[in-house]
Design an enzyme around this catalytic site. Structure first.
Site, short mmCIF file in Angstrom:
data_model
loop_
_atom_site.label_atom_id
_atom_site.label_comp_id
_atom_site.label_asym_id
_atom_site.label_seq_id
_atom_site.Cartn_x
_atom_site.Cartn_y
_atom_site.Cartn_z
CE LYS A 86 -4.09 -2.07 1.97
NZ LYS A 86 -5.02 -2.06 2.99
CG ASP A 137 -7.97 -0.15 3.42
OD1 ASP A 137 -8.79 -0.84 3.10
OD2 ASP A 137 -6.67 0.00 3.35
#
Ligand code: ATR
Length: 295
Positions: A82, A118
């Protein structure tokens, strides 16, 4: 780096035909993302191909370039990629910049635009699926790595009254608190002192301890009455923390399966301009995964 507003209309895939999408990570074989996006595709009659591509941090740039050359229009990114994804984007959204994390890539011209869904996925799962509120809660965030960073800003945006960050390595908690920069709402506490700081209404486990079956060694006195405990992991990795939560009286002990589905729905919306309904695929995955880790 350019900052682009979330869900900008010029990010939506208008090329027609089945677009190519993928999730990158390592390990990736057990990723649920292909199944989730296939369900969304059927539900909204938006044809697409979505595959899982294994790539380590070293392999990621090359694998993504190969994917783009083959017509890849969007990708999800999971561990351990990420932060790497955030580095290679030509533009990112404000929330991805804050989180220094990208889990959703959108092809724009010759480069990639990065988003982080997220945090929004976590808040949507707690408030939408579970019907619980976040606003005003005294919140404890356990961990200060990539996962913690990706949700910390969203929790503050959602109105938690205060955010206490505690991490095994205290310097990492301080670094995250400094990056957030809201000293009146955000503080750090030593892990070993947590027993002296009880009364949390919401405790988020963002550590990776459950993946290596390690116990967090948390004190029993952490929770306020009617507290929510939430593990960002799902499946076996969440069982230890959720068992602890129940044993010390949490009213709700919730695993991260719903967050996984919600972050995927956010990504789908960014790519296709339509947000899928998530209850059906959530129920399907809940029935398929081992254990019942949700209240
Ligand atoms: P992720 O992307 O999953 O957040 P990460 O960036 O490697 O992965 O961060 C892992 C987090 O879990 C860190 O906060 C780590 O604490 P350290 O900063 O001290 O390494 C935390 N963690 C991992 N194992 C742990 C354990 N056994 N007990 C407590 N915290 C743990």
């Amino acid at each position: 780096m350019q900052i682009i507003e979330e869900k900008s209309a010029d990010l939506i895939d208008t090329q027609g035909g089945p677009g190519r999408y993928a999730v990158f990570g390592k390990p990736i074989a057990h990723s649920l993302s292909p199944r989730i996006h296939a369900a969304f595709s059927r539900q909204l009659s938006i044809p697409l191909e979505y595959q899982a591509i294994e790539a380590s941090a070293e392999e990621f740039v090359g694998a993504l370039a190969t994917f783009a050359a083959a017509g890849g229009r969007g990708a999800n990114v999971t561990l351990p990629l990420k932060q790497h994804a955030a580095r290679l984007c030509l533009s990112v959204s404000e929330r991805a910049r804050q989180a220094d994390s990208v889990n959703t890539l959108v092809r724009r011209g010759e480069g990639w635009h990065g988003e982080s869904t997220d945090g929004a996925g976590l808040v949507r799962d707690i408030t939408g699926r579970h019907g619980l509120y976040v606003r005003g809660r005294r919140t404890l965030l356990l961990g200060a790595g990539g996962a913690a960073r990706a949700v910390a800003f969203a929790l503050l945006d959602a109105g938690v009254s205060e955010l206490t960050i505690s991490n095994r390595t205290p310097e990492h908690a301080d670094t995250l608190a400094d990056a957030i920069g809201q000293p009146e709402r955000v503080q750090t506490r030593y892990w070993t002192d947590l027993g002296n700081w009880g009364g949390f209404d919401l405790v988020i486990n963002a550590t990776s301890a459950g993946h290596s079956n390690q116990s967090l060694g948390l004190p029993a006195s952490l929770l306020a009455a009617r507290a929510i405990c939430y593990d960002l992991s799902y499946g076996k990795a969440s069982f230890g923390f959720l068992a602890w939560a129940r044993s010390v009286g949490a009213e709700h002990a919730i695993d991260g399966l719903g967050m996984l589905v919600e972050q995927a729905a956010e990504a789908f919306d960014i790519w296709h301009g339509q947000r899928p309904e998530t209850d059906a695929i959530f129920a399907e995955l809940r029935a398929y995964l081992p254990g019942d880790a949700e209240d």
